[in-house]
Design a protein around this motif. Structure first.
Motif, PDB file in Angstrom:
ATOM      1  N   THR A  28      -4.112  37.817  12.352  1.00 25.50           N
ATOM      2  CA  THR A  28      -4.543  37.138  13.575  1.00 25.50           C
ATOM      3  C   THR A  28      -4.296  37.974  14.829  1.00 25.50           C
ATOM      4  OG1 THR A  28      -2.413  35.989  13.650  1.00 25.50           O
ATOM      5  CG2 THR A  28      -4.246  34.828  12.627  1.00 25.50           C
ATOM      6  N   SER A  29      -3.366  38.902  14.780  1.00 23.05           N
ATOM      7  CA  SER A  29      -3.059  39.692  15.975  1.00 23.05           C
ATOM      8  C   SER A  29      -4.159  40.697  16.306  1.00 23.05           C
ATOM      9  CB  SER A  29      -1.725  40.424  15.805  1.00 23.05           C
ATOM     10  OG  SER A  29      -1.801  41.363  14.745  1.00 23.05           O
ATOM     11  N   ILE A  55      -7.577  39.805  16.058  1.00 22.70           N
ATOM     12  CA  ILE A  55      -8.847  39.085  16.209  1.00 22.70           C
ATOM     13  C   ILE A  55      -9.399  39.218  17.623  1.00 22.70           C
ATOM     14  CG2 ILE A  55      -9.922  36.798  16.210  1.00 22.70           C
ATOM     15  CD1 ILE A  55      -8.130  36.047  13.871  1.00 22.70           C
ATOM     16  N   PHE A 104      -0.981  33.883   6.629  1.00 23.62           N
ATOM     17  CA  PHE A 104      -2.217  33.688   7.387  1.00 23.62           C
ATOM     18  C   PHE A 104      -2.385  32.198   7.677  1.00 23.62           C
ATOM     19  CE2 PHE A 104      -6.698  32.456   7.461  1.00 23.62           C
ATOM     20  CZ  PHE A 104      -7.121  33.196   8.554  1.00 23.62           C
ATOM     21  N   TRP A 108      -4.789  29.419   9.101  1.00 22.69           N
ATOM     22  CA  TRP A 108      -6.224  29.213   9.312  1.00 22.69           C
ATOM     23  C   TRP A 108      -6.520  28.695  10.707  1.00 22.69           C
ATOM     24  CZ3 TRP A 108     -10.064  25.810  10.492  1.00 22.69           C
ATOM     25  CH2 TRP A 108     -11.330  26.032   9.969  1.00 22.69           C
ATOM     26  N   GLU A 158      -4.751  28.692  13.500  1.00 19.88           N
ATOM     27  CA  GLU A 158      -4.424  29.668  14.539  1.00 19.88           C
ATOM     28  C   GLU A 158      -5.517  30.730  14.628  1.00 19.88           C
ATOM     29  OE1 GLU A 158      -1.151  33.225  15.387  1.00 19.88           O
ATOM     30  OE2 GLU A 158      -0.806  31.764  13.776  1.00 19.88           O
ATOM     31  N   ALA A 159      -5.970  31.200  13.474  1.00 19.64           N
ATOM     32  CA  ALA A 159      -7.013  32.224  13.455  1.00 19.64           C
ATOM     33  C   ALA A 159      -8.319  31.690  14.041  1.00 19.64           C
ATOM     34  CB  ALA A 159      -7.236  32.714  12.031  1.00 19.64           C
ATOM     35  N   LEU A 183      -8.211  31.601  17.800  1.00 20.82           N
ATOM     36  CA  LEU A 183      -8.380  32.946  18.351  1.00 20.82           C
ATOM     37  C   LEU A 183      -9.823  33.427  18.210  1.00 20.82           C
ATOM     38  CD1 LEU A 183      -5.100  34.540  16.982  1.00 20.82           C
ATOM     39  CD2 LEU A 183      -5.607  34.022  19.381  1.00 20.82           C
TER      40      LEU A 183
END
Length: 458
Positions: free
Chosen positions: A150-151, A153, A324, A326, A328-329, A332
């Protein structure tokens, strides 16, 4: 003459048939007008302010008339399916029919892709700067990459932000190609072949679902249209064709489960595939609409449902345990989407132009089939669960899911590829059409024109 010995249809039946045909043609003409309007309006907008970010509105494509090594094969497959498809679909044993559909559909998709040549049509499709194969080497340590996924994206959050497609999908999409590489099937050629071979199985999943929830006769009538789909232009070679097949088989297994076909095994397998589906594409969470329709149409829901739910949680639990998250991703991703072309493209245009794109994806036969689907649903009460009504509900569910995606604002342009998991279901509406050969010919001509006149993107 032998024709003198054939009984004539009653006059009122012939009149009704002519009226229905005229309505089909009016619907097809309206679809053509919608696409033409989107093309003209889109061209004006793009030339005026460049906010659409497509070269040939409303499609993500370029006008490049060409022929290629796939041209003779594509024409041959089209002629064969138009000439023999309906008859073979009616009489082949069921399992042989499924094998024939997969074989012919694969040949159709490969031949269309090869109109652009092996390199441009297949081998390089998934190797461009936006695609999954660009980041294979960054997945040497898969758990560590997932924890850090995620960091990368959002643009600017990391000097090594993910390319568009990797950022725009959960990591199961990229991991598919990572694992292909690990087993010795690395590179763009194998990735393209994988997407075509797997994507072509979506037609089988749709036929299995229609047979389980409606009846075999309607499935057989739909079969040639699922083979000769204009959508094959974008299935080959696109990862979205692969995503579509996984999602379709999740529905097919659920349909088998709720109609009593080994409910525990098929329910569990369906849940596993549904779990994988939402980790292939965020937008495929909308498959809940299609799954709900299957549950409503099924007569034996209670027994398989716990197994389906148990299977569904497996993939999310694994990815979450590996770090991971989901939701949060996805949050973003919304930011990343608005940083790029998605934040500039005008929703006022794309909310209807997206639908215009689908005219070329599903073809005019499907437009006519959707008109007849509406008639079936409007003429029958929900309590009258005939096979045609059941098929109508299934088609309607896919259409509703697609419309929700449209209204979400997260599907502005490129929907000819992104919406494949939904549009493939719409093709089953062609089972309602009489004179299938004429409509099949129209589908084939459309697909051949698109692939010979345009270079489609992604």
């Amino acid at each position: 003459m032998t024709s003198d010995l054939l009984p004539e249809a009653p006059a009122d039946t012939r009149t009704t048939a002519r009226r229905d045909l005229h309505r089909d043609l009016y619907a097809a003409a309206a679809a053509v007008l919608l696409f033409a309007t989107a093309a003209v309006v889109g061209t004006v907008i793009e030339h005026r302010d460049g906010t659409l970010f497509v070269n040939w509105p409303p499609l993500y494509a370029r006008w490049v008339p060409h022929i290629g090594p796939g041209t003779p094969a594509a024409i041959a497959v089209a002629v064969a399916v138009v000439a023999y498809g309906p008859a073979l679909a009616a009489r082949l044993p069921w399992r042989r029919l499924l094998l024939a559909v997969w074989g012919a559909g694969t040949a159709w998709t490969f031949s269309l892709a090869l109109i652009d040549g092996w390199q441009r049509g297949i081998a390089r499709r998934l190797t461009t700067r936006h695609e999954y194969l660009q980041v294979i080497d960054r997945f040497q340590d898969i758990p560590a990459t997932l924890r850090d996924f995620t960091s990368h994206i959002v643009l600017g959050a990391s000097p090594e932000h993910w390319p568009a497609h990797i950022a725009g999908h959960p990591p199961a999409a990229t991991l598919t190609f990572v694992y292909l590489d690990r087993i010795g099937l690395g590179g763009g050629a194998w990735a393209g072949v994988w997407c075509i071979l797997v994507g072509a199985t979506a037609a089988l999943g749709i036929l299995v679902t229609v047979r389980a929830l409606a009846d075999e006769r309607l499935a057989r009538r739909a079969a040639p249209f699922l083979v000769l789909a204009p959508a094959a232009v974008w299935v080959g070679a696109s990862a979205d064709g692969y995503f579509a097949a996984v999602a379709v088989w999740a529905v097919a297994l659920l349909a088998l489960a709720v109609t009593g076909h080994r409910p525990r095994r098929t329910g569990l397998a369906s849940g596993l595939l549904f779990g994988l589906t939402v980790y292939l594409s965020y937008g495929l969470t909308l498959y809940v609409v299609i799954a709900a329709a299957v549950l409503v149409l099924g007569s034996r829901r209670a027994r398989p449902l716990p197994f389906a739910l148990a299977g569904f949680v497996v993939v999310p639990v694994v990815f979450t345990a590996l770090g991971f998250y989901w939701w949060e991703a996805y949050d973003l991703l919304v930011t990343r989407y608005n940083q790029g072309a998605g934040g500039t493209r005008p929703q006022a245009y794309w909310v209807w132009a997206n639908l215009a794109c689908q005219v070329l994806v599903v073809g005019l036969a499907t437009v006519a089939g959707l008109r007849r689907t509406g008639s079936v649903l409007l003429r029958r009460a929900p309590s009258d669960r005939t096979a045609t009504f059941r098929l109508g509900v299934l088609v309607l569910a896919a259409l509703v899911a697609m419309l929700v995606a449209d209204l979400s604002g997260m599907s502005k342009a490129e929907t000819e590829r992104i919406w494949l998991p939904f549009t493939l279901w719409l093709l089953s509406a062609c089972a309602f059409l009489p004179r299938p050969r004429a409509w099949l010919a129209a589908q084939a001509v459309l697909a051949l024109l698109v692939n010979h006149l345009l270079l489609t993107g992604w």
